[in-house]
Design a protein around this motif. Structure first.
Motif: not given
Length: 447
Positions: A202-208, A214-219, A342-343
């Motif tokens: 439930x975390x991994x699939x929506x995270x992908x 482009x909704x994840x901030x990797x800063x 970053x989730x």
């Protein structure tokens, strides 16, 4: 090869060394994946939703170390993994929202050590309980914590968190609904390992999906090193924080007993009798107190790993200890922790939507499966007073004793009211140990 396959597939395996080292290592990884999603979810929620900077690295470190301590305390006999306890989320939220006395001027970073101090005391209560179980027996102790007290307590923990789940999910409902859908599908229709790890999926699939959009901030990920020590935090002690966290041990204690019953039934061994419930409580208490002392959340035995035991039919505690070692190794990677952090908030909200509701549902199940007679006035009064205290005193009660400002939160008031009323009202109708299946119903770690 045919003999090995038969042994792994149909016959229970109590010594995983007979399967060879490669299979043992893989089985250990399977246990790590089972616990991983729920274990790291606790620090993500606490830091993201309640403003207390609980570390993913430190959480993983003490999940592994706590599991190893538990195995030592139980004579290396019980195949249990200790991950983060969801029962204490309500306590973290309450401390994060404290605005009275000295807490009014504190930041989340300053409040965290006091929350950890409360967890240390909660862990020490386990040690006292373990001693009482050894000296006077569980029946005499558990008469003060029947399902009419623990059930409403667990229900209130889930209900107190509900607003946070909605708030987080509302930042992006499509992602939150996807997380909810994945958990439901994996839990209801999943087969094998998929059914064991619904929270992780439930975390991994929506995270992908969020990554693709482009909704994840990797800063933050680029700013940290691949290898580094977990950020340990030394606990501080204050009466208010202790009174917030300590009563939650009542619900966590029932969770522990439920898990021990489930593991015993799965493995075909009575671990409650040998090595004994006093030893398993001792191990859980030491793991929780140690984690709280140096910056980790409370630990609890994990039902997800019990599911892996049932799936693999390998009941050797050695494979669980391998999973503990994997968790410790992962805890030394700040970059890995940054990726986890970053989730997006909406995904956490979607997962929490199911998780918080399920905590309350477990409380209802605890009442139903123990056949609590709600036609009795005493039981209705205990439950009624607990619910009003837990939901009505939203800001808690603040008072001064000897110059010290003390705040009792709603959960603490409800727990105290339930224990006191149950002790003084006549007509008790619960005997611990009369029905092992019912005693196992307060398991917050199983999905």
């Amino acid at each position: 090869m045919a003999k090995e396959k038969s042994r792994l597939g149909t016959e229970p395996v109590y010594d995983a060394r007979t399967l060879g080292k490669p299979r043992m290592l893989i089985l250990g990884l399977q246990h790590m994946f089972a616990m991983f999603g729920a274990t790291v979810l606790v620090p993500i929620i606490v830091s993201g939703s309640y403003g207390l900077p609980l570390s993913v690295q430190t959480t993983l470190f003490f999940a592994g170390i706590g599991t190893l301590f538990f195995h030592l305390c139980t004579k290396l006999q019980v195949p249990a993994f200790l991950g983060s306890s969801f029962a204490y989320l309500g306590g973290f939220m309450a401390i994060g929202q404290l605005e009275s006395g000295p807490y009014a001027a504190m930041t989340g970073e300053e409040k965290l050590p006091y929350a950890l101090g409360g967890i240390v005391v909660a862990g020490l209560l386990y040690l006292i309980l373990a001693l009482l179980f050894k000296v006077v027996g569980p029946q005499r102790v558990m008469r003060f914590f029947p399902p009419i007290v623990t059930g409403p307590m667990i229900i209130l923990i889930g209900l107190s968190l509900a607003g946070t789940a909605v708030s987080n999910a509302s930042t992006c409902w499509p992602l939150a609904l996807l997380a909810i859908a994945v958990i439901v599908v994996a839990n209801i229709w999943g087969k094998g390992m998929v059914k064991i790890i619904p929270i992780l999926l439930g975390v991994v699939i929506p995270y992908i999906v969020a990554l693709c959009l482009g909704m994840v901030d990797f800063a933050q990920v680029g700013e940290v090193s691949p290898v580094g020590l977990p950020p340990f935090v030394l606990a501080k002690f204050d009466v208010t924080a202790i009174l917030v966290m300590a009563p939650i041990a009542i619900a966590a204690m029932m969770e522990h007993i439920g898990d021990m019953s489930a593991i015993s039934a799965t493995c075909g061994k009575n671990f409650i009798a040998a090595p004994g419930l006093h030893r398993t409580l001792l191990g859980d208490g030491i793991a929780t107190a140690l984690a709280g002392l140096f910056g980790g959340p409370a630990n609890t035995t994990y039902g997800e790993n019990t599911g892996v035991l049932a799936l693999s039919r390998v009941y050797d505690p050695r494979v669980v200890r391998l999973a503990a070692l994997y968790a410790v190794i992962l805890s030394f990677s700040p970059k890995f922790a940054a990726v986890i952090s970053s989730i997006p908030t909406a995904i956490i909200g979607g997962v929490s939507f199911i998780l918080y509701g399920m905590i309350s549902a477990v409380g209802v199940r605890n009442v139903v499966e123990n056949r609590v007679d709600l036609t009795q006035s005493r039981n209705l009064i205990v439950a009624a007073v607990m619910f009003v205290c837990g939901l009505g005193f939203s800001g808690g009660i603040t008072f001064t004793v000897g110059g010290a400002t003390i705040t009792l939160t709603a959960l603490a008031i409800a727990a105290l009211a339930g224990v006191i009323l149950n002790a003084i009202l006549p007509g008790k109708d619960y005997t611990f140990g009369a029905d092992a299946a019912s005693d196992a119903s307060a398991d917050l770690g199983r999905y």
